[in-house]
Design an enzyme around this catalytic site. Sequence first.
Site, short mmCIF file in Angstrom:
data_model
loop_
_atom_site.label_atom_id
_atom_site.label_comp_id
_atom_site.label_asym_id
_atom_site.label_seq_id
_atom_site.Cartn_x
_atom_site.Cartn_y
_atom_site.Cartn_z
N ASP A 141 0.84 -1.20 0.00
CA ASP A 141 0.00 0.00 0.00
C ASP A 141 0.87 1.25 0.00
OD1 ASP A 141 -2.40 1.38 0.00
OD2 ASP A 141 -2.58 1.42 2.17
N CYS A 206 -24.27 -2.06 4.46
CA CYS A 206 -23.47 -0.82 4.40
C CYS A 206 -24.27 0.35 4.97
CB CYS A 206 -23.05 -0.53 2.96
SG CYS A 206 -22.03 0.96 2.83
#
Length: 359
Positions: A141, A206
């Site tokens: 990352d 979500c």
Amino acid sequence: MSETNSSQSGNIAQQIKAWGKALGFQQIGITDTDLKHYHKHFFQFLKKNYQGSMHYLKKNVRKRLQPRTLLPGTIRIISARMDYFPPDTESFRILKDGSKAYISRYALGRDYHRLMRKRLDQLALKINNEITPLGYRAFCDSAPVLEKAIAQKAGLGFIGKHTNLINTKAGSWFFLGEIYTDLPLPLDAPMQTNHCGSCTACIDVCPTNAIMGPQQLDARRCISYLTIELRDAIPVELRALIGNRIYGCDDCQLVCPWNKFARFTHEKDFHPRHQLHVIDLLELFAWNEQTFLDKTAGSSIRRIGYESWQRNIAVALGNAPPAAEITAALERNKATASVMVQEHIDWALKQQLILRRNI
């Protein structure tokens, strides 16, 4: 490649995977640099502006999509995954307790970037010393790399409807890292099949409806983006939906059926520090900037800075069960807060008043 050379290359790949596991990686896969299959999806993501203020995603696009341009000479990518889910974090209980702070489980311990990069470098040096000198670069990352696409192609899993990588034997609670190399290794078979089937658990759960469809995430609505990447005010219409999540969000992973196969991490560095897995919002809101810096030393949390930290906690306190001590803390902190944080404190005070009236 002759049969003898092919056999030797296969043995080398198996040795690399064994070394990887000895270094703490749960799985190693090997793939090439051809990511054409993923180009269309990435460009559609950018076209819809789903990246929000993450402007870096529009930079170095060629390096991201064509690994050879990021590190010339690269012909293979070694993809690695490492489990991070800590035991005894009581995730569902904390989410239901509005007085507690919910921090994404990957961030409860030490910053994974350093640990992963160190282990990847150790693996590369092992290959360099035991097999052949190689040109390589390790990533975690930390560069324009399509990590999930590479991992999927290397056989580490499939990309689920929530856009996270899922392994059918290990769920999704793991970090990814890569070694770009010029070593001609045999390729692992990609996981072509998507195993989500008709399941929509992640889409349904979500909190902010950020998952617009299978593998379509609008980061601008995602709580992880709002609490970590966004440096400005959180959109008013999304604040009440954030609940007590002050750093990231795990809901889509918590409900994923494949995570019944997830394993707890053995890495002590990924275990919670400073009781962050069960800590009260008011305790965190009482931290001054120096305390924040001291408590988050070596943690990925530190990168959002004290201002965003206060902003996030103010929103969570606004969503908490109404209490006089919350109102007092909000009013007390407002005096020294930045203009941006003051706006969120004012919202939280009004939210507390609304909640109190509805009791």
